[in-house]
Enzyme design. Structure first.
Site, short mmCIF file in Angstrom:
data_model
loop_
_atom_site.label_atom_id
_atom_site.label_comp_id
_atom_site.label_asym_id
_atom_site.label_seq_id
_atom_site.Cartn_x
_atom_site.Cartn_y
_atom_site.Cartn_z
N SER A 1 -55.14 -42.91 72.75
CA SER A 1 -55.75 -40.93 73.07
C SER A 1 -54.68 -40.72 73.96
O SER A 1 -53.82 -40.92 74.41
CB SER A 1 -57.79 -40.95 73.81
OG SER A 1 -58.63 -39.98 74.33
N ASP B 1 -61.78 -35.27 64.23
CA ASP B 1 -61.33 -35.92 65.53
C ASP B 1 -61.17 -34.08 66.55
O ASP B 1 -60.66 -33.73 66.41
CB ASP B 1 -59.68 -36.24 65.85
CG ASP B 1 -59.65 -36.56 67.86
OD1 ASP B 1 -60.33 -36.59 68.54
OD2 ASP B 1 -58.74 -37.30 67.60
N HIS C 1 -62.39 -39.25 67.10
CA HIS C 1 -61.79 -39.74 68.03
C HIS C 1 -62.22 -41.39 68.43
O HIS C 1 -61.32 -41.79 69.00
CB HIS C 1 -62.06 -39.32 69.51
CG HIS C 1 -60.84 -38.92 70.77
ND1 HIS C 1 -60.18 -38.39 70.38
CD2 HIS C 1 -60.83 -40.11 71.34
CE1 HIS C 1 -58.97 -38.64 71.55
NE2 HIS C 1 -59.89 -39.55 72.16
#
Ligand code: MLT
Length: 208
Positions: free
Chosen positions: A108, A158, A189
């Site tokens: 991320s 996501d 995610h």
């Protein structure tokens, strides 16, 4: 070149004379401990350099500022990217590794700064495994990422990384000659165990 290591980090030396270094870069709200268990799955022999982002968002560590979800503060991104790239070089001098052996493993926000490092200071990384990553910015056309192996692991569901954004990143990398693999994971995610196993296999196929 300063020999001071300016990021909070941990360093675990390699085993069995492995030259590889896994550079672990956490997501928002993580720290240098968050991804250590991933490193053990990906390559138990590799050295582990695990870094804490310096920016705080409501107390949550990150690698660069954002203006809102998915909208980056570009000035800060470029500044922090340079700072991280300089840190990698300085860490190589202090811990005696070659930066060409460094594989960034980012999740991320950590994956986003790793892609920014690839786009602005590619000489400090040998390759990257990027979980739930997006385009940090569009790099120069003449950027040459020849020979850099890069694995992108994106979640089909996501809500933070749009499909087109992930595909755009793969194209930007490919157009600059990186050896890109883009995998779509049946998740959002969050990272799943089976994609870690995929990444472990991908890493085990790399030859120097
Ligand atoms: C970022 O700011 O880097 C992305 O939005 C991912 C995240 O939520 O950290």
């Amino acid at each position: 070149m300063s020999n001071h290591l300016t990021f909070i980090h941990t360093y675990t030396p390699a085993k069995n004379a492995s030259p590889r270094v896994l550079l672990m870069l956490h997501g928002t709200g993580g720290d240098e401990t968050s991804l250590i268990s991933f490193a053990g799955v990906l390559d138990p022999d590799a050295a582990i350099l695990s870094v804490r982002g310096k920016v705080l968002e409501d107390g949550a560590p990150r690698f660069f500022r954002r203006l809102q979800e998915g909208v980056f503060d570009m000035e800060d991104l470029h500044f922090r990217t340079k700072e991280l790239a300089d840190f990698i070089v300085a860490a190589g001098e202090i811990y005696s590794f070659n930066v060409k052996d460094v594989i960034a493993v980012g999740y991320s926000n950590g994956a986003n700064i790793a892609s920014s490092v690839l786009f602005s200071r590619p000489e400090v990384l040998g390759g990257a495994i990027l979980f739930r990553v997006m385009v940090p910015f569009v790099p120069e056309d003449n950027l040459d990422l020849s020979g850099k192996p890069i694995l992108l692991l994106e979640g089909k569901y996501d809500p933070l990384v749009p499909l087109e954004n992930a595909e755009h990143l793969a194209i930007l990398l490919q157009d600059r000659n990186a050896k890109v693999s883009l995998r779509w994971i049946e998740l959002d995610h969050r990272i799943g165990r089976s994609e870690l196993n995929d990444a472990q296999w991908w890493l085990s196929q790399l030859v120097d």
